[in-house]
Scaffold this active site. Structure first.
Site, mmCIF file in Angstrom:
data_model
loop_
_atom_site.group_PDB
_atom_site.id
_atom_site.type_symbol
_atom_site.label_atom_id
_atom_site.label_comp_id
_atom_site.label_asym_id
_atom_site.label_seq_id
_atom_site.Cartn_x
_atom_site.Cartn_y
_atom_site.Cartn_z
ATOM 1 N N ASP A 92 33.980 18.241 55.739
ATOM 2 C CA ASP A 92 33.317 18.788 54.458
ATOM 3 C C ASP A 92 34.354 19.700 53.874
ATOM 4 O O ASP A 92 35.454 19.908 54.510
ATOM 5 C CB ASP A 92 32.276 19.738 55.049
ATOM 6 C CG ASP A 92 31.235 20.323 54.126
ATOM 7 O OD1 ASP A 92 31.694 20.085 52.822
ATOM 8 O OD2 ASP A 92 30.501 21.004 54.188
ATOM 9 N N GLY A 94 34.113 22.768 52.730
ATOM 10 C CA GLY A 94 34.013 23.956 52.754
ATOM 11 C C GLY A 94 33.004 24.646 51.565
ATOM 12 O O GLY A 94 32.935 25.784 51.509
ATOM 13 N N GLY A 95 32.755 23.853 50.611
ATOM 14 C CA GLY A 95 31.695 23.941 49.397
ATOM 15 C C GLY A 95 30.518 24.679 49.997
ATOM 16 O O GLY A 95 29.991 25.623 49.477
ATOM 17 N N PHE A 96 29.795 24.077 51.273
ATOM 18 C CA PHE A 96 28.658 24.802 51.722
ATOM 19 C C PHE A 96 28.956 26.173 52.181
ATOM 20 O O PHE A 96 28.055 27.154 52.056
ATOM 21 C CB PHE A 96 27.841 23.844 52.436
ATOM 22 C CG PHE A 96 26.796 24.555 53.155
ATOM 23 C CD1 PHE A 96 25.490 24.552 52.435
ATOM 24 C CD2 PHE A 96 26.730 25.027 54.346
ATOM 25 C CE1 PHE A 96 24.280 24.968 53.063
ATOM 26 C CE2 PHE A 96 25.475 25.638 54.674
ATOM 27 C CZ PHE A 96 24.413 25.675 54.110
ATOM 28 N N ASP A 146 33.384 21.845 45.781
ATOM 29 C CA ASP A 146 32.142 21.778 44.941
ATOM 30 C C ASP A 146 31.373 23.336 45.215
ATOM 31 O O ASP A 146 31.770 23.841 46.493
ATOM 32 C CB ASP A 146 31.282 20.760 45.008
ATOM 33 C CG ASP A 146 30.231 20.927 46.603
ATOM 34 O OD1 ASP A 146 31.042 21.333 47.402
ATOM 35 O OD2 ASP A 146 29.307 20.425 46.521
ATOM 36 N N GLN A 194 26.027 17.089 42.393
ATOM 37 C CA GLN A 194 25.157 18.345 42.514
ATOM 38 C C GLN A 194 24.029 17.988 41.357
ATOM 39 O O GLN A 194 23.617 17.250 40.924
ATOM 40 C CB GLN A 194 26.148 19.382 42.584
ATOM 41 C CG GLN A 194 26.729 19.626 43.888
ATOM 42 C CD GLN A 194 25.971 20.341 44.883
ATOM 43 O OE1 GLN A 194 24.873 20.323 44.768
ATOM 44 N NE2 GLN A 194 26.564 20.481 46.012
ATOM 45 N N ASP A 271 24.136 13.963 58.072
ATOM 46 C CA ASP A 271 24.635 15.155 59.043
ATOM 47 C C ASP A 271 23.859 16.376 59.118
ATOM 48 O O ASP A 271 23.214 16.384 58.005
ATOM 49 C CB ASP A 271 26.190 15.324 58.723
ATOM 50 C CG ASP A 271 26.209 16.136 57.909
ATOM 51 O OD1 ASP A 271 26.486 17.623 58.097
ATOM 52 O OD2 ASP A 271 26.213 15.934 56.579
#
Length: 376
Positions: A92, A94-96, A146, A194, A271
Site C-alpha cells: 500500500d 500509505g494513502g489510507f 492517493d 477514487q 485484502d
C-alpha cells in the site's frame, strides 16, 4: 507481469485468472493477508503459506518507512529477504494511513505533511518520495499515492480530493518511469480509482487511469463508512470501465460476504485486516456463520474449532479450549483464531475459483451468502 483470464462465469462478471510475478504465480480471485509491518500478526510465514495457503501478502509503506526505515530494508536486500517471505508481495502507498491519521496531517499539492504516530516526528510524503520508498521496499506490486476521503464526504470535498489524487497520480507514474527496481525483479505500479460514492466521479476516475496502461488497477475509498449497497454499486460503475484483461484490486475489503459480492462483480484481488483483527478479539468466520468464541455456550463444546477447516488448528483444538484461551487472554488464542480466519478466507476464494470454473458460481454464492453472516 502477466495476467491471463482462464474462466468466466456465464451468469456474472466473476472470472478466474492467473497473475504471474517474478516471485511466483497467483491464482485469482485471491485474498491477500495483511502484513502491515512485513508480518501477518501472530502467524509464522510458514503457516501463512502452508496452512492458510496464501500466495501473496500485503505490507504497508507508511509503517515500514517509519520502522525499521529504508536504510535497514535496503541493507537487507529488500522486503522479501528482510522478512523471509519468498512469495509475491504488494505494498500500500500509505494513502489510507493519511486518511486514518487525519488529526495529524496537512494536505497540499506538494504532498502530505504528517507526524509519526510513534514519536510525533514530522514527515512529508510526496508522490515522488512514496514511489522511491516503494522501490526501496521492493514489493512486486506498488500502489500509487492517493487521498482516501471518508465514505460520507460531501461532493465538493470528494471532487477536490479526486483532483488532488489525479495530480499526484501523474507524478507517481512520472517517477515510476524514471526509476528502476533495486533488487532484480519487476515491480508493477497500480493506480487507484477514487471518487467516493458519486458515480460520475468514479466514472471519471476510472476513465482517467486508463491512460497509464498499467499492469493492474485498484479501487480505493470503499468500506470507509458508506452503505454496503453503495459500495457494490461503485464497484459496478468502475469495473464497467476498467480493462477486462487486467487485474482489479478492491482495497481493504472486507467481510466474507463482501468478498463474494466483489468477485461476482469482477474483482480479482482483496485484502483486509478483518481476519486477524477480529480473530484477536475471539471472532471466527466459518462457512456456517460467525462464532464469538468468548460466549459462555462454547465453554464445554469439545467439538473441533471447524471440522471443515483446512488449517491444522481447525481440527487439533476444540472450541472449549479456544474459549478458555480467549477468556484467559492467552497469546495462543490470537494465534489460533487468526490462522483459522486467514485459512478460511483463502478457502473461500479457492471455492469461488472452483465454482466459477464449473459454471455454477452464482447458485453457490447465493447459498453461501445466506450462511456466512449468521451468528452461531
Amino acid at each position: 507481469m502477466k495476467f491471463t483470464i482462464r474462466h468466466t462465469d456465464p451468469a456474472s462478471a466473476a472470472r478466474v485468472g492467473r497473475l504471474e510475478t517474478d516471485h511466483g504465480p497467483v491464482d485469482t480471485p485471491i485474498f491477500m493477508p495483511v502484513g502491515t509491518a512485513a508480518a501477518v500478526k501472530g502467524i509464522f510465514h510458514r503457516d501463512v503459506r502452508d496452512e492458510a495457503r496464501a500466495r501473496i501478502i500485503l505490507a504497508n509503506t507508511y509503517h515500514l518507512y517509519l520502522r525499521p526505515g529504508m536504510q535497514i530494508i535496503e541493507a537487507a536486500g529488500g522486503v522479501h529477504r528482510f522478512s523471509t517471505w519468498d512469495g509475491p508481495m504488494l505494498t500500500d502507498s500509505g494513502g489510507f494511513q493519511v486518511f486514518s491519521l487525519a488529526a495529524c496531517r496537512k494536505l497540499t499539492d506538494e504532498g502530505c505533511r504528517f507526524r509519526s504516530h510513534i514519536d510525533g516526528s514530522p514527515h512529508l510524503f510526496t508522490p515522488e518520495s512514496v514511489i522511491d520508498t516503494e522501490r526501496s521496499i521492493g514489493a512486486d506490486i506498488m500502489m500509487a499515492f492517493d487521498e482516501c476521503p471518508p465514505g460520507d464526504a460531501p461532493r465538493d470535498y470528494a471532487a477536490k480530493s479526486l483532483d488532488l489524487t489525479e495530480r499526484w497520480l501523474d507524478r507517481c507514474f512520472e517517477r515510476y518511469a524514471r526509476t528502476a527496481p533495486k533488487y532484480g525483479h519487476y515491480q508493477a505500479l497500480f493506480p487507484i480509482v477514487q471518487g467516493c460514492t458519486y458515480p460520475d466521479l468514479r466514472e471519471r476516475a476510472a476513465r482517467n487511469v486508463l491512460q497509464y496502461d498499467a499492469d493492474g488497477y485498484a479501487i480505493g475509498g470503499l468500506a470507509v463508512g458508506e452503505p454496503t449497497e453503495t459500495m457494490y454499486a461503485m464497484i459496478e460503475v468502475v469495473n464497467a470501465i476498467l480493462p477486462q484483461e487486467k487485474p482489479r484490486y478492491l482495497m481493504g475489503v472486507g467481510t466474507p460476504v463482501n468478498i463474494l459480492e466483489g468477485i461476482e462483480r469482477g474483482v480479482d484481488l482483496f485484502d483486509c485486516v478483518m481476519p486477524t483483527r477480529n480473530g484477536r478479539n475471539g471472532q471466527l468466520f466459518t462457512q456456517e456463520g460467525i462464532i464469538n468464541i468468548r460466549n459462555r455456550k462454547w465453554a464445554d463444546d469439545f467439538s473441533p474449532i471447524d471440522p471443515q477447516g483446512t488449517a491444522f488448528v481447525d481440527t487439533l483444538y476444540t472450541k472449549a479450549y479456544l474459549h478458555h484461551l480467549v477468556v484467559c487472554r492467552e497469546m495462543l488464542a490470537a494465534q489460533i483464531a487468526s490462522l483459522h480466519n486467514i485459512a478460511f478466507y483463502l478457502r473461500l476464494v479457492a471455492a469461488a475459483r472452483e465454482h466459477i470454473a464449473a459454471g455454477d458460481f452464482r447458485a453457490w454464492k447465493t447459498a453461501a451468502v445466506a450462511k456466512l453472516s449468521r451468528r452461531l
